[in-house]
Design a protein around this motif. Structure first.
Motif, PDB file in Angstrom:
ATOM      1  N   VAL A 191      73.741  81.302  42.160  1.00 57.91           N
ATOM      2  CA  VAL A 191      72.884  80.193  42.537  1.00 57.91           C
ATOM      3  C   VAL A 191      73.349  78.951  41.782  1.00 57.91           C
ATOM      4  N   THR A 192      73.306  77.796  42.444  1.00 63.89           N
ATOM      5  CA  THR A 192      73.694  76.532  41.805  1.00 63.89           C
ATOM      6  C   THR A 192      72.506  75.956  41.043  1.00 63.89           C
ATOM      7  N   ASP A 193      72.659  74.729  40.548  1.00 66.54           N
ATOM      8  CA  ASP A 193      71.542  74.069  39.868  1.00 66.54           C
ATOM      9  C   ASP A 193      70.387  73.811  40.827  1.00 66.54           C
ATOM     10  N   ASN A 194      70.664  73.780  42.118  1.00 64.29           N
ATOM     11  CA  ASN A 194      69.628  73.670  43.150  1.00 64.29           C
ATOM     12  C   ASN A 194      69.418  75.071  43.730  1.00 64.29           C
ATOM     13  N   PRO A 195      68.263  75.684  43.516  1.00 65.30           N
ATOM     14  CA  PRO A 195      68.039  77.072  43.957  1.00 65.30           C
ATOM     15  C   PRO A 195      68.117  77.285  45.477  1.00 65.30           C
ATOM     16  N   GLU A 196      68.215  76.216  46.250  1.00 69.85           N
ATOM     17  CA  GLU A 196      68.366  76.362  47.694  1.00 69.85           C
ATOM     18  C   GLU A 196      69.797  76.704  48.091  1.00 69.85           C
ATOM     19  N   TYR A 197      70.748  76.550  47.148  1.00 73.71           N
ATOM     20  CA  TYR A 197      72.157  76.750  47.461  1.00 73.71           C
ATOM     21  C   TYR A 197      72.820  77.702  46.467  1.00 73.71           C
TER      22      TYR A 197
END
Length: 160
Positions: free
Chosen positions: A37-43
């Motif tokens: 997971v990136t710093d944005n949990p949507e991506y």
């Protein structure tokens, strides 16, 4: 040629299957794959390493880019990229001298020693795949009991 591909994808169930299915359906092999997971949990970011000629790699990048859940696909230049893989080796030890020799090799490669026993030692190594293979060749004579590898994580350098 060895290729590092990085994908920014929507973080939802089934995307890993879709990506691996795309490779399988085109008879293209995945050498390693890591997902997080990136710093944005949507991506999530996927890093895939594979082998193929320039045309094959270009084709797989185009196919990955067409997927609905994929936001970005990049073929990274390994000379303009920081890439590392984590590996853990469990190495057989015959005597105290073996322990000292393996310890020297681990230190030379920036490895960390874990779980030293009378008959074995575990070495954690974070390095490029080539460095990991070189270390592996050097410790083979001692006897490798087991190996675990994570797959490559990579990010392109700034300005590259």
């Amino acid at each position: 040629m060895w290729a590092i591909l990085t994908l920014l994808v929507e973080n939802k169930p089934g995307i890993l299957f879709k990506v691996t299915h795309l490779f399988r359906s085109r008879n293209f092999n995945i050498d390693s794959i890591s997902v997080g997971v990136t710093d944005n949990p949507e991506y999530s970011r996927m890093t895939i390493t594979t082998y193929g000629d320039e045309k094959q790699v270009e084709q797989i990048v185009k196919q990955l880019d067409k997927m609905i859940d994929t936001l970005e696909v990049r073929h990274l230049d390994e000379h303009k990229t920081v890439y590392r893989e984590l590996s853990i080796f469990k190495i057989k030890l015959g005597n105290a001298n073996d322990s000292m020799e393996v310890n020297k090799l681990a230190n030379a490669y920036g490895g960390k020693i874990h779980d030293v026993r009378k008959d074995s030692m575990m070495v954690e190594l974070t390095a490029t795949p080539d460095q990991i293979r070189a270390f592996e060749e050097l410790v083979k004579p001692f006897g490798i009991i087991d190996v675990a590898r994570t797959g490559v994580a990579a990010l392109q350098r700034s300005g590259a």
